[in-house]
Design a protein around this motif. Sequence first.
Motif, PDB file in Angstrom:
ATOM      1  N   UNK A  21       0.829  -1.204   0.000  1.00  0.00           N
ATOM      2  CA  UNK A  21       0.000   0.000   0.000  1.00  0.00           C
ATOM      3  C   UNK A  21       0.861   1.251   0.000  1.00  0.00           C
ATOM      4  N   UNK A  22       1.985   1.183   0.730  1.00  0.00           N
ATOM      5  CA  UNK A  22       2.951   2.274   0.732  1.00  0.00           C
ATOM      6  C   UNK A  22       4.337   1.677   0.542  1.00  0.00           C
ATOM      7  N   UNK A  23       5.200   2.332  -0.204  1.00  0.00           N
ATOM      8  CA  UNK A  23       6.548   1.800  -0.402  1.00  0.00           C
ATOM      9  C   UNK A  23       7.263   1.641   0.940  1.00  0.00           C
ATOM     10  N   UNK A  24       7.888   0.503   1.192  1.00  0.00           N
ATOM     11  CA  UNK A  24       8.603   0.335   2.466  1.00  0.00           C
ATOM     12  C   UNK A  24       9.784   1.281   2.560  1.00  0.00           C
ATOM     13  N   UNK A  25      10.085   1.683   3.788  1.00  0.00           N
ATOM     14  CA  UNK A  25      11.162   2.644   4.002  1.00  0.00           C
ATOM     15  C   UNK A  25      12.508   1.973   4.213  1.00  0.00           C
ATOM     16  N   UNK A  26      12.506   0.654   4.336  1.00  0.00           N
ATOM     17  CA  UNK A  26      13.747  -0.068   4.539  1.00  0.00           C
ATOM     18  C   UNK A  26      13.649  -1.461   3.959  1.00  0.00           C
ATOM     19  N   UNK A  27      14.637  -2.284   4.200  1.00  0.00           N
ATOM     20  CA  UNK A  27      14.619  -3.648   3.669  1.00  0.00           C
ATOM     21  C   UNK A  27      13.449  -4.454   4.233  1.00  0.00           C
ATOM     22  N   UNK A  28      12.843  -5.276   3.382  1.00  0.00           N
ATOM     23  CA  UNK A  28      11.716  -6.109   3.784  1.00  0.00           C
ATOM     24  C   UNK A  28      11.854  -7.471   3.119  1.00  0.00           C
ATOM     25  N   UNK A  29      11.105  -8.419   3.647  1.00  0.00           N
ATOM     26  CA  UNK A  29      10.900  -9.687   2.962  1.00  0.00           C
ATOM     27  C   UNK A  29       9.597  -9.565   2.194  1.00  0.00           C
ATOM     28  N   UNK A  30       9.667  -9.604   0.886  1.00  0.00           N
ATOM     29  CA  UNK A  30       8.482  -9.423   0.051  1.00  0.00           C
ATOM     30  C   UNK A  30       7.656 -10.696   0.031  1.00  0.00           C
ATOM     31  N   UNK A  31       6.344 -10.554   0.276  1.00  0.00           N
ATOM     32  CA  UNK A  31       5.432 -11.691   0.221  1.00  0.00           C
ATOM     33  C   UNK A  31       4.606 -11.633  -1.056  1.00  0.00           C
ATOM     34  N   UNK A  32       4.645 -12.731  -1.803  1.00  0.00           N
ATOM     35  CA  UNK A  32       3.895 -12.815  -3.046  1.00  0.00           C
ATOM     36  C   UNK A  32       2.906 -13.959  -2.959  1.00  0.00           C
ATOM     37  N   UNK A  33       1.642 -13.662  -3.199  1.00  0.00           N
ATOM     38  CA  UNK A  33       0.592 -14.674  -3.162  1.00  0.00           C
ATOM     39  C   UNK A  33      -0.563 -14.207  -4.025  1.00  0.00           C
ATOM     40  N   UNK A  34      -1.219 -15.143  -4.703  1.00  0.00           N
ATOM     41  CA  UNK A  34      -2.386 -14.802  -5.496  1.00  0.00           C
ATOM     42  C   UNK A  34      -3.649 -15.126  -4.717  1.00  0.00           C
ATOM     43  N   UNK A  35      -4.763 -14.581  -5.186  1.00  0.00           N
ATOM     44  CA  UNK A  35      -6.071 -14.905  -4.645  1.00  0.00           C
ATOM     45  C   UNK A  35      -6.633 -16.043  -5.496  1.00  0.00           C
ATOM     46  N   UNK A  36      -6.667 -17.269  -4.958  1.00  0.00           N
ATOM     47  CA  UNK A  36      -7.017 -18.405  -5.812  1.00  0.00           C
ATOM     48  C   UNK A  36      -8.496 -18.543  -6.107  1.00  0.00           C
ATOM     49  N   UNK A  37      -9.349 -17.977  -5.259  1.00  0.00           N
ATOM     50  CA  UNK A  37     -10.783 -18.255  -5.407  1.00  0.00           C
ATOM     51  C   UNK A  37     -11.493 -17.248  -6.281  1.00  0.00           C
ATOM     52  N   UNK A  38     -11.167 -15.966  -6.110  1.00  0.00           N
ATOM     53  CA  UNK A  38     -11.933 -14.926  -6.794  1.00  0.00           C
ATOM     54  C   UNK A  38     -11.115 -14.129  -7.800  1.00  0.00           C
ATOM     55  N   UNK A  39      -9.828 -14.443  -7.930  1.00  0.00           N
ATOM     56  CA  UNK A  39      -8.992 -13.637  -8.810  1.00  0.00           C
ATOM     57  C   UNK A  39      -8.626 -14.363 -10.089  1.00  0.00           C
ATOM     58  N   UNK A  40      -8.330 -13.580 -11.114  1.00  0.00           N
ATOM     59  CA  UNK A  40      -7.925 -14.126 -12.407  1.00  0.00           C
ATOM     60  C   UNK A  40      -6.408 -14.094 -12.590  1.00  0.00           C
TER      61      UNK A  40
END
Length: 311
Positions: A21-40
Amino acid sequence: MTIHEHLTTFHGLPVVGFPAEQPPTGPVAWRLAIEPWDGDETFADLWDKFISTVDTSTVTAIVVGQWGEPGDDTRSNVVIDLVLAAKDRLPALTGIFLGDQVMEENEISWIEQSDITPLLTNLPQLTELGVRGGDGLALKPVQHSALEVLHIQTGGLPRGVVSAVSRSELPALRDLRLWLGVDEYGGDWQPEDLRPLLDGGKFTSLRALGLQNSDRQDEICELVADSAIVRQVETLDLSMGILTDKGARHLLPLTHLKNLDLHHHFLSDEMSEELLAALVPAGVTVNVDDVQQADRYEGHPEPYFYTAISE
């Protein structure tokens, strides 16, 4: 016990979902996941967006949640292939967690994994690897000079994976945790699968060892207590399994430890007190929280014991 919350930290970093939602201000672990039920959106779509909008040269850790719809046989190799195809754009990547899925999304034993060997053979800079889910999980013995942390969380860990970990050459490994699980969900290990690990000599940097969540926790206690590797370990985690007084008695001499975690157990009060009396004065921090009571069912005279996590 069930897994109800996604990781909030990994690889020493806060976990932030992509897109943020907002760019992180420092190092982060990025989480990537899709919405399997309602997303294309497919995981490949999400990944393309990630590597085209984030400065991937600075990414040190990635946490992967759902990559497909549960039950559609979309296995984690789709993620592994994408990561490896982009490895030249990820020079700083040293931590990966594969399968950050909670019970509301997928049962742990239904997470559709695959052969994770390519992550280790193609990412020599990797220092931490976490995997959740045992369905289809495979591993071949590997040589990897940088890996320091390896955690595999399952409701049933295939013996081929147990054997491969035990026979791998991982000289930097300092923290190893294996959720061995139950036979019903694939936890079919045998003592000989653990022997190269327990015999010592290979994992010279190992200081934290977890052999957890097993329906054979008493047997594990006996194997570990008599092993060479336990002499160099500071933290021993034998939690989450079917541990009774029979197995716990083998742990009484382990006064050299700094930490002994036995939470979720079936010990008597007397055995817990005996462990504390033997180990705490020697400086060992002992966790005997979360005592369980065996279930009894009408028409079945034998009590039913259970691990913390299975299905």
